[in-house]
Scaffold this motif. Structure first.
Motif, PDB file in Angstrom:
ATOM      1  N   LEU A 370       0.829  -1.215   0.000  1.00  0.00           N
ATOM      2  CA  LEU A 370       0.000   0.000   0.000  1.00  0.00           C
ATOM      3  C   LEU A 370       0.861   1.263   0.000  1.00  0.00           C
ATOM      4  N   ALA A 371       1.889   1.289   0.849  1.00  0.00           N
ATOM      5  CA  ALA A 371       2.747   2.476   0.934  1.00  0.00           C
ATOM      6  C   ALA A 371       3.511   2.694  -0.366  1.00  0.00           C
ATOM      7  N   ALA A 373       2.625   1.671  -3.385  1.00  0.00           N
ATOM      8  CA  ALA A 373       1.657   2.093  -4.413  1.00  0.00           C
ATOM      9  C   ALA A 373       1.318   3.574  -4.263  1.00  0.00           C
ATOM     10  N   ALA A 374       1.139   4.007  -3.011  1.00  0.00           N
ATOM     11  CA  ALA A 374       0.809   5.419  -2.767  1.00  0.00           C
ATOM     12  C   ALA A 374       1.946   6.329  -3.215  1.00  0.00           C
ATOM     13  N   LEU A 375       3.190   5.968  -2.899  1.00  0.00           N
ATOM     14  CA  LEU A 375       4.332   6.792  -3.284  1.00  0.00           C
ATOM     15  C   LEU A 375       4.544   6.791  -4.797  1.00  0.00           C
ATOM     16  N   LEU A 376       4.311   5.662  -5.433  1.00  0.00           N
ATOM     17  CA  LEU A 376       4.427   5.616  -6.897  1.00  0.00           C
ATOM     18  C   LEU A 376       3.353   6.474  -7.565  1.00  0.00           C
ATOM     19  N   ALA A 377       2.160   6.499  -6.974  1.00  0.00           N
ATOM     20  CA  ALA A 377       1.089   7.351  -7.510  1.00  0.00           C
ATOM     21  C   ALA A 377       1.461   8.824  -7.378  1.00  0.00           C
ATOM     22  N   ILE A 378       2.037   9.186  -6.217  1.00  0.00           N
ATOM     23  CA  ILE A 378       2.464  10.578  -6.014  1.00  0.00           C
ATOM     24  C   ILE A 378       3.588  10.931  -6.981  1.00  0.00           C
ATOM     25  N   ALA A 379       4.437   9.955  -7.271  1.00  0.00           N
ATOM     26  CA  ALA A 379       5.584  10.207  -8.157  1.00  0.00           C
ATOM     27  C   ALA A 379       5.207  10.231  -9.637  1.00  0.00           C
ATOM     28  N   SER A 380       4.033   9.725  -9.993  1.00  0.00           N
ATOM     29  CA  SER A 380       3.666   9.559 -11.412  1.00  0.00           C
ATOM     30  C   SER A 380       3.706  10.844 -12.244  1.00  0.00           C
ATOM     31  N   PRO A 381       3.357  12.041 -11.708  1.00  0.00           N
ATOM     32  CA  PRO A 381       3.467  13.246 -12.542  1.00  0.00           C
ATOM     33  C   PRO A 381       4.882  13.536 -13.033  1.00  0.00           C
ATOM     34  N   THR A 382       5.885  12.891 -12.410  1.00  0.00           N
ATOM     35  CA  THR A 382       7.270  13.084 -12.844  1.00  0.00           C
ATOM     36  C   THR A 382       7.443  12.723 -14.312  1.00  0.00           C
ATOM     37  N   LEU A 685       7.310   1.884   5.526  1.00  0.00           N
ATOM     38  CA  LEU A 685       8.062   1.030   4.604  1.00  0.00           C
ATOM     39  C   LEU A 685       9.297   0.392   5.236  1.00  0.00           C
ATOM     40  N   LEU A 686      10.056   1.158   6.018  1.00  0.00           N
ATOM     41  CA  LEU A 686      11.261   0.594   6.628  1.00  0.00           C
ATOM     42  C   LEU A 686      10.930  -0.557   7.583  1.00  0.00           C
ATOM     43  N   PRO A 687      10.024  -0.361   8.562  1.00  0.00           N
ATOM     44  CA  PRO A 687       9.709  -1.498   9.448  1.00  0.00           C
ATOM     45  C   PRO A 687       9.057  -2.664   8.708  1.00  0.00           C
ATOM     46  N   ALA A 688       8.223  -2.359   7.704  1.00  0.00           N
ATOM     47  CA  ALA A 688       7.586  -3.435   6.942  1.00  0.00           C
ATOM     48  C   ALA A 688       8.632  -4.253   6.181  1.00  0.00           C
ATOM     49  N   ALA A 689       9.553  -3.558   5.516  1.00  0.00           N
ATOM     50  CA  ALA A 689      10.584  -4.255   4.740  1.00  0.00           C
ATOM     51  C   ALA A 689      11.494  -5.080   5.644  1.00  0.00           C
ATOM     52  N   MET A 690      11.900  -4.503   6.770  1.00  0.00           N
ATOM     53  CA  MET A 690      12.800  -5.226   7.675  1.00  0.00           C
ATOM     54  C   MET A 690      12.093  -6.409   8.337  1.00  0.00           C
ATOM     55  N   SER A 691      10.802  -6.261   8.606  1.00  0.00           N
ATOM     56  CA  SER A 691      10.043  -7.386   9.183  1.00  0.00           C
ATOM     57  C   SER A 691       9.927  -8.526   8.182  1.00  0.00           C
TER      58      SER A 691
END
Length: 735
Positions: A370-371, A373-382, A685-691
């Motif tokens: 989810l996180a 996807a949200a960041l990629l959506a915010i980045a899409s106007p790039t 994202l950091l705690p999710a990835a490390m978990s």
């Protein structure tokens, strides 16, 4: 370093003060050498500037006065009388060089209701022209006052330069007076005590002062710029306060855990001190990537930032431990009752961070998806980002009087407000062959239909140099102007002056500058990005001896930078939400902003990453399972990361309120990236990835075991019988 400073407190403190005073004094005596035009731009623009510099030819600043009437035509006697009055008033100042009447140059609009009086200002360089322009502007304003039925307005390089100089000085002062009290106020809330809040701000300011002196002192070898000073203040205040905050909070936490003052200081030096050193080195390495652009302005910004970061790290690791050793628990003096109680009242834990972290650790895969996807959506106007050297009209705030005048001139005389200039260097500029070629250059340019008159030819016979000014259609940095420039460079120049043996004819001007700068930025992107990513990866690899940690750090930083790019494009290019920060969409992002944001954000985001992951590694080394270590590390650093992020966002947001578009873009881009980095990246994202990775977080292949060990010392355990104190200390940091 921390132990030495604690043992030699007076030497460390007075040595620091002497260093700051000497650096500031010597820098002031030496003065600053600024970047020249030939250094600041690449391509043909740089070559043209070099030809003019070598020939000793100074391009005079051009100014125009628009005389416009809705009722009168330019041929009417009363209209002509006003033009003559303006001409006499301007000449009367004694501050102008050549002056050309619209009736001689043909600078009269198609509808015959507007005329342009063109002249150059006296002065060997642009700075002198800017000094001379106020008298001319006053003379023009006096004529306007006498003839309210007509529009009599001035616009040009010197008047625009004066506005920029005045505005830069005002904005810089406003940023200083706003950012410093803001940082102090946030620290006061974070610590609840005046002394603890003042220390980081004072150290950050002294680091900035010392670094400013060092930049001036070294500017003879590596020239500096006004932009470098702004960036140095921006970064210096942010990292200086953050580094001290990390160190001070850890020392206070260990004291609350029951350790004596000396032990607490040693633990802070071995843990937070190391995190400060690693993050500082990462910022320095990232900023060094800007040298690969080959552009002097970038080198100046990079060098200034590197110096202020090194100075801030040095202060944090030496004078701060010395001051803490001197003050002891008196660092808590000046407690603000309500704020101190509020901070200690948070000792039972941060409900917000617990509420975020609990579901993330329970379902790490869903949180990560989810996180991301949200960041990629915010980045899409790039994907739609368009970069350009912003024109004067784009740089200034909406409603500015000079912008309005410039727009009226462009409406009456369509085309780029700044002409392209062909700088011709020949063996014999006065030869019949070259004289004919220069005439052909002007006629062929007009015949393309992409350029328009009046053209202007200036011959410097002694230097065998000529300059030809040719106005382009378009706004200056749009497609029409770019196509016109391409036709001039690739068709007109080679077919005319380019045919004369021994001749070179680079094309310069604002449009040429934008095109060449963009091309240089595009060519630099890959090497700079590669350099920064590779070295950041290697630093993380050596610091934590883990491939997984290094890869995760790089990927998470790329996500936060991409999201910042998306917001930047959406707000400043497309205008979505731009009115909230007092601006409007200008259709482009300043050429150097994306590259600058990448290197600086990649460095700054490591502050949080190193600090948080170091705490997780400490817990893991003490025997906690990875998931429990992640939970402990995130929770125990939540308070300090929140405080640090709020300070950085606050300081960067101040620059988002300034007048010039480029400062707004820089401030907003940095503020958004740090906000995303400290919340979505570090808390989700950091705690999710490390978990999800589990024990694979600490994976290092056998063939990499030769890597140097840069790991910190093992933290000293709490004294026996102080478990309750440790609990309070850990919870207090969460607050």
């Amino acid at each position: 370093m921390g132990a030495w400073s604690a043992r030699h407190r007076k030497t460390a403190v007075f040595g620091w003060l002497l260093f700051v005073v000497l650096a500031a004094y010597l820098g002031g005596v030496h003065g600053s050498t600024k970047v020249t035009d030939s250094e600041s731009m690449p391509g043909q623009v740089a070559r043209a500037a070099k030809i003019l510099d070598d020939a000793g030819i100074k391009s005079p600043a051009g100014e125009t006065v628009l005389v416009q009437s809705g009722a009168l035509a330019a041929d009417d006697a009363s209209f002509k009388a006003v033009v003559e009055q303006v001409s006499a008033a301007v000449r009367g100042t004694g501050k102008v060089g050549e002056l050309h009447s619209p009736y001689d140059t043909g600078a009269i609009s198609a509808d015959r209701h507007s005329a342009l009086l063109q002249f150059t200002l006296a002065g060997e360089d642009r700075e002198k022209a800017v000094e001379n322009v106020p008298a001319v502007m006053d003379a023009v304003a006096a004529v306007q006052k006498q003839h309210p039925e007509l529009l009599v307005e001035e616009f040009g390089e010197a008047s625009a330069g004066k506005w920029f100089n005045d505005q830069f000085t005002d904005d810089f002062a406003r940023a200083e007076w706003t950012a410093v009290p803001l940082a102090l106020g946030i620290l006061l809330v974070a610590f609840g005590a005046l002394v603890a809040a003042v220390l980081p701000v004072v150290l950050a300011i002294t680091a900035f002062v010392a670094a400013s002196g060092l930049v001036a002192l070294s500017s003879g070898m590596l020239h500096t710029s006004n932009d470098a000073s702004s960036v140095m203040l921006l970064v210096g205040l942010a990292v200086g306060v953050d580094y001290c905050l990390f160190y001070l909070r850890r020392e206070r936490e260990e004291r609350a855990a029951g350790h004596d003052a000396e032990t607490a200081l040693r633990i802070a030096a071995a843990t937070s001190g190391r995190a400060v050193l690693v993050s500082g080195i990462t910022v320095v390495v990232a900023m060094a990537g800007m040298f690969l652009t080959g552009i002097a302005t970038f080198k100046a910004m990079s060098f200034a930032t590197i110096l202020v970061v090194i100075t801030a790290v040095l202060g944090s690791l030496t004078v701060l431990p010395a001051l803490l050793s001197m003050l002891g628990d008196r660092v808590e003096k000046g407690r603000v009752p309500f704020l101190h109680r509020l901070r200690r009242g948070a000792g039972e834990g941060s409900r917000f961070w617990n509420a975020v972290l609990t579901p993330v650790l329970r379902r790490p895969l869903a949180a990560a998806v989810l996180a991301t996807a949200a960041l990629l959506a915010i980045a899409s106007p790039t994907l739609t980002m368009h970069t350009a050297n912003l024109t004067f009209q784009q740089q200034l705030p909406k409603g500015n009087a000079l912008v309005a005048t410039s727009q009226r001139i462009q409406d009456a005389f369509p085309g780029s407000p700044s002409p392209a200039t062909v700088v011709v260097k020949a063996r014999d500029i006065s030869s019949p062959e070259m004289t004919q070629a220069l005439a052909d250059l002007q006629s062929r340019a007009l015949a393309t239909g992409r350029m328009h008159g009046p053209t202007s030819l200036t011959v410097h016979a002694e230097q065998n140099v000529a300059t030809v000014d040719i106005p382009l259609y378009g706004s200056g940095n749009d497609t029409a102007s770019a196509e016109a420039l391409k036709a001039l460079r690739e068709q007109v120049v080679p077919a005319t002056v380019g045919k004369v043996p021994g001749t070179e004819a680079p094309v310069t001007g604002s449009t040429a500058g934008s095109v060449d700068f963009n091309r240089q930025m595009s060519d630099s992107m890959l090497p700079v990005f590669g350099f920064v990513v590779v070295f950041a990866f290697l630093l993380m690899l050596c610091s934590f001896r883990s491939v997984s940690i290094a890869v995760t750090a790089v990927l998470l930083n790329l996500l936060s930078v991409g999201a910042a790019y998306g917001v930047l494009t959406l707000v400043f290019q497309h205008g979505v939400g731009a009115s909230l920060i007092g601006t409007a969409g200008v259709g482009a992002v300043e050429s150097w902003i994306p590259l600058f944001l990448f290197v600086i954000l990649f460095g700054l985001s490591m502050d949080y990453h190193v600090f948080v992951v170091s705490r997780i590694k400490e817990a893991y080394d003490r025997g906690l399972p990875t998931r429990a270590a992640v939970a402990h590390g995130i929770r125990s650093t939540a308070g300090v990361v929140t405080s640090a992020a709020v300070i950085m966002v606050g300081v960067f947001a101040v620059f988002g309120t300034l007048s010039m578009q480029v400062m707004k873009q820089m401030g907003v881009g940095l503020a958004v990236a740090v906000l995303i980095d400290a919340t979505v990246i570090r808390a989700v994202l950091l705690p999710a990835a490390m978990s999800l990775l589990g024990d694979r977080n600490w994976y290092l292949p056998r063939w990499l075991h030769w890597l140097p060990r840069l790991e910190g010392e093992a933290p000293v355990p709490a004294p026996a019988g102080t478990g309750a104190h440790r609990g309070r200390g850990e919870h207090e940091l969460v607050g």
